[in-house]
Design a protein around this motif. Structure first.
Motif, PDB file in Angstrom:
ATOM      1  N   VAL A  35       6.943 -19.409  11.319  1.00  0.00           N
ATOM      2  CA  VAL A  35       5.560 -19.297  11.961  1.00  0.00           C
ATOM      3  C   VAL A  35       4.576 -20.174  11.113  1.00  0.00           C
ATOM      4  CG1 VAL A  35       3.284 -17.513  11.812  1.00  0.00           C
ATOM      5  CG2 VAL A  35       5.720 -16.637  11.999  1.00  0.00           C
ATOM      6  N   GLN A  36       4.698 -20.494   9.847  1.00  0.00           N
ATOM      7  CA  GLN A  36       3.881 -21.370   8.931  1.00  0.00           C
ATOM      8  C   GLN A  36       3.679 -22.864  10.041  1.00  0.00           C
ATOM      9  OE1 GLN A  36       1.311 -20.876   7.385  1.00  0.00           O
ATOM     10  NE2 GLN A  36       0.874 -23.183   6.483  1.00  0.00           N
ATOM     11  N   ALA A  37       5.014 -22.928  10.741  1.00  0.00           N
ATOM     12  CA  ALA A  37       5.086 -24.596  11.220  1.00  0.00           C
ATOM     13  C   ALA A  37       4.706 -24.203  11.516  1.00  0.00           C
ATOM     14  CB  ALA A  37       7.123 -24.692  11.461  1.00  0.00           C
ATOM     15  N   VAL A  38       4.988 -23.711  13.050  1.00  0.00           N
ATOM     16  CA  VAL A  38       3.357 -23.923  13.824  1.00  0.00           C
ATOM     17  C   VAL A  38       2.398 -23.707  13.287  1.00  0.00           C
ATOM     18  CG1 VAL A  38       2.920 -22.226  16.241  1.00  0.00           C
ATOM     19  CG2 VAL A  38       5.383 -21.840  15.191  1.00  0.00           C
ATOM     20  N   TYR A  39       1.962 -23.181  12.635  1.00  0.00           N
ATOM     21  CA  TYR A  39       0.364 -23.363  11.636  1.00  0.00           C
ATOM     22  C   TYR A  39       0.340 -24.667  11.895  1.00  0.00           C
ATOM     23  CZ  TYR A  39      -1.595 -18.800  11.655  1.00  0.00           C
ATOM     24  OH  TYR A  39      -1.778 -17.553  11.839  1.00  0.00           O
ATOM     25  N   VAL A  40       0.381 -25.707  11.557  1.00  0.00           N
ATOM     26  CA  VAL A  40       1.080 -26.687  10.876  1.00  0.00           C
ATOM     27  C   VAL A  40       0.936 -28.079  12.515  1.00  0.00           C
ATOM     28  CG1 VAL A  40       1.788 -28.743   9.148  1.00  0.00           C
ATOM     29  CG2 VAL A  40       1.783 -25.858   8.404  1.00  0.00           C
ATOM     30  N   LEU A  41       2.447 -27.927  13.288  1.00  0.00           N
ATOM     31  CA  LEU A  41       2.188 -28.333  14.345  1.00  0.00           C
ATOM     32  C   LEU A  41       1.145 -28.433  14.690  1.00  0.00           C
ATOM     33  CD1 LEU A  41       5.686 -27.330  16.039  1.00  0.00           C
ATOM     34  CD2 LEU A  41       5.134 -29.579  15.529  1.00  0.00           C
ATOM     35  N   GLU A  42       0.407 -27.055  14.683  1.00  0.00           N
ATOM     36  CA  GLU A  42      -1.185 -27.389  15.316  1.00  0.00           C
ATOM     37  C   GLU A  42      -1.747 -28.152  15.028  1.00  0.00           C
ATOM     38  OE1 GLU A  42      -4.206 -27.176  18.065  1.00  0.00           O
ATOM     39  OE2 GLU A  42      -2.097 -27.077  18.800  1.00  0.00           O
ATOM     40  N   ARG A  43      -2.430 -27.999  13.618  1.00  0.00           N
ATOM     41  CA  ARG A  43      -3.243 -28.586  12.828  1.00  0.00           C
ATOM     42  C   ARG A  43      -2.519 -30.246  12.908  1.00  0.00           C
ATOM     43  NH1 ARG A  43      -3.934 -23.325   9.792  1.00  0.00           N
ATOM     44  NH2 ARG A  43      -1.935 -23.915   9.016  1.00  0.00           N
ATOM     45  N   ASP A  44      -1.370 -30.515  12.754  1.00  0.00           N
ATOM     46  CA  ASP A  44      -0.733 -31.514  13.218  1.00  0.00           C
ATOM     47  C   ASP A  44      -1.139 -32.525  14.217  1.00  0.00           C
ATOM     48  OD1 ASP A  44       0.616 -31.883  10.661  1.00  0.00           O
ATOM     49  OD2 ASP A  44       2.574 -31.691  11.188  1.00  0.00           O
ATOM     50  N   ARG A  45      -1.486 -31.734  15.557  1.00  0.00           N
ATOM     51  CA  ARG A  45      -1.762 -32.374  16.832  1.00  0.00           C
ATOM     52  C   ARG A  45      -3.390 -32.539  17.175  1.00  0.00           C
ATOM     53  NH1 ARG A  45      -4.621 -30.528  21.548  1.00  0.00           N
ATOM     54  NH2 ARG A  45      -5.242 -28.670  20.183  1.00  0.00           N
ATOM     55  N   GLN A  46      -3.876 -31.253  16.173  1.00  0.00           N
ATOM     56  CA  GLN A  46      -5.112 -31.997  15.813  1.00  0.00           C
ATOM     57  C   GLN A  46      -5.968 -32.597  14.974  1.00  0.00           C
ATOM     58  OE1 GLN A  46      -7.796 -28.322  15.367  1.00  0.00           O
ATOM     59  NE2 GLN A  46      -6.725 -26.645  16.443  1.00  0.00           N
ATOM     60  N   LEU A  47      -5.293 -33.652  14.319  1.00  0.00           N
ATOM     61  CA  LEU A  47      -5.466 -34.354  13.502  1.00  0.00           C
ATOM     62  C   LEU A  47      -4.719 -35.369  13.717  1.00  0.00           C
ATOM     63  CD1 LEU A  47      -5.556 -32.157   9.817  1.00  0.00           C
ATOM     64  CD2 LEU A  47      -7.278 -33.272  11.047  1.00  0.00           C
ATOM     65  N   ASN A  48      -4.312 -35.551  14.780  1.00  0.00           N
ATOM     66  CA  ASN A  48      -3.788 -36.259  15.001  1.00  0.00           C
ATOM     67  C   ASN A  48      -2.412 -37.089  14.218  1.00  0.00           C
ATOM     68  OD1 ASN A  48      -2.830 -38.262  17.362  1.00  0.00           O
ATOM     69  ND2 ASN A  48      -4.398 -39.900  16.631  1.00  0.00           N
ATOM     70  N   HIS A  49      -1.695 -36.404  13.167  1.00  0.00           N
ATOM     71  CA  HIS A  49      -1.296 -36.433  12.617  1.00  0.00           C
ATOM     72  C   HIS A  49       0.840 -37.121  13.472  1.00  0.00           C
ATOM     73  CE1 HIS A  49      -2.516 -34.802   8.307  1.00  0.00           C
ATOM     74  NE2 HIS A  49      -3.439 -35.829   9.093  1.00  0.00           N
ATOM     75  N   GLN A  50       0.975 -38.309  12.838  1.00  0.00           N
ATOM     76  CA  GLN A  50       2.024 -38.374  13.715  1.00  0.00           C
ATOM     77  C   GLN A  50       3.313 -39.033  12.815  1.00  0.00           C
ATOM     78  OE1 GLN A  50       1.614 -40.795  17.502  1.00  0.00           O
ATOM     79  NE2 GLN A  50      -0.395 -39.055  18.156  1.00  0.00           N
ATOM     80  N   SER A  51       3.752 -38.842  13.521  1.00  0.00           N
ATOM     81  CA  SER A  51       5.827 -39.653  12.327  1.00  0.00           C
ATOM     82  C   SER A  51       5.955 -39.157  11.057  1.00  0.00           C
ATOM     83  CB  SER A  51       5.381 -41.129  12.767  1.00  0.00           C
ATOM     84  OG  SER A  51       6.631 -42.266  11.838  1.00  0.00           O
ATOM     85  N   VAL A  52       5.420 -39.986   9.713  1.00  0.00           N
ATOM     86  CA  VAL A  52       5.154 -39.651   8.401  1.00  0.00           C
ATOM     87  C   VAL A  52       4.056 -39.109   8.389  1.00  0.00           C
ATOM     88  CG1 VAL A  52       6.950 -41.884   8.393  1.00  0.00           C
ATOM     89  CG2 VAL A  52       4.563 -42.042   8.449  1.00  0.00           C
TER      90      VAL A  52
END
Length: 348
Positions: A35-52
């Protein structure tokens, strides 16, 4: 900028080097982490975190899961859920008999500018028992149905936190009505049960008195509405629903310090107390309905009181909580040393 809560190596259960799928603590920790992974997935998207730069993959790869699909909200394009498939190394295949093949996880509210408007509107739908009328639920329901139909007989877990717990309850209930029982981990890691904070009353007699009064009022309103709309000889939709749902026993995780949701602690225990008093019939009617649900129905609104459940395994974290944010949060549930109380409730 990344925060510590999203970095698995800092905040995650890195001590779980080997998962025992028969251990309740291990199973709970894995479900919470996904469940935490889904939170972080969305925050990665918002911060444009990609790849490494992406922080989310560590939350599932550590447990040998693969991300096979992101669930995207059609209103704001945010990631609100994900489907994970378990893919253990061949060396561990003999020890994963009770592991899930798939875990479908749903996050709760994220109060960032990209998501806050949509998430808060869905929270309002949740309070109004109208989450089943939203497009996010339709997307979630279709995803769950697809996995269950394409992989019949596979072990599928549902997991959700806060608003996501509401999504998991609702999809799980609908699958039960289709004859499919999915193991469900409902975290606030608490269920989204918003009620008057009776659980905070310290005097047990006063607390019990409030609950009896509420039960009598709810049961009375139920009987009155049933007599007006259906006749006393017919079973209501709520009665039929409870009968169908009674064999389904989701795990409900509650922290008494979470005043939004702690009423689940008394929800089941009060029913047992009423039966001991010989008033089980009154409480049975009361637990099949809520005053809010009856109010919405009186207004002619379609209502799905998803927080009302006949059966559950209730797990209460009685370890000290530093503040409400921690008590309401998800990270507590993968901590290595928790003081937990377990209760099993089975009602029809």
């Amino acid at each position: 900028m990344a925060v510590e809560r999203d970095i698995f190596g800092i905040s995650g259960p890195t001590y779980l080097k080997s998962i025992d799928w028969n251990c309740e603590h291990n199973r709970r920790s894995v479900a919470a982490s996904l469940v935490q992974a889904v939170y972080v997935l969305e925050r990665d998207r918002q911060l444009n975190h990609q790849s490494v730069e992406a922080l989310a993959p560590a939350w599932w790869e550590f447990f040998h899961f693969e991300l096979i699909r992101k669930l995207i909200d059609d209103a704001d394009m945010s990631i609100f859920g994900a489907i994970f498939e378990f893919n253990p190394p061949s060396s561990e295949e003999a020890s994963v008999a009770n592991a899930p093949r798939f875990v479908i996880a749903f996050r709760g509210t994220i109060t960032e500018k990209d998501t806050i408007s949509r998430d808060l509107s869905l929270d309002l739908h949740l309070v109004q028992n109208g989450l089943h009328r939203t497009s996010r639920f339709n997307i979630a329901m279709q995803a769950v149905q697809n996995v269950a139909s394409v992989f019949p007989g596979s072990t599928i877990w549902l997991a959700g936190h806060s608003l996501g717990a509401g999504m998991a309850i609702l999809t799980g209930r609908n699958m039960v009505k289709k004859g499919v029982f999915l193991e469900s981990f409902l975290f606030k890691f608490n269920p989204p049960f918003v009620a008057a904070p009776i659980e905070r009353i310290r005097d047990e007699r006063v607390k019990h008195g409030f609950r009896i009064a509420r039960s009598v009022i709810t049961a009375g309103l139920t009987i009155a509405m049933k007599a007006k709309s259906e006749g006393n000889s017919q079973r209501s939709v709520a009665e039929e629903s409870f009968s169908i749902l009674s064999p389904w026993t989701p795990y409900l995780f509650v922290n008494p310090g979470d005043h939004i949701c702690s009423e689940y602690i008394g929800y089941f225990q009060h029913r047992k107390n009423m039966e001991d008093l010989g008033a089980g019939f009154i409480e049975k009617l009361a637990t099949q309905n809520s005053i809010g649900d009856l109010f919405f129905k009186a207004l002619g609104w379609e209502s799905e009181p998803l927080h009302l459940l006949p059966s559950a395994d209730l797990i209460i974290n009685v370890s000290p909580s530093s503040d409400f944010k921690y008590a309401h949060g998800i990270s507590q549930w993968w901590q290595p040393e928790l003081n937990l109380q377990y209760s099993k409730y089975r009602y029809s």
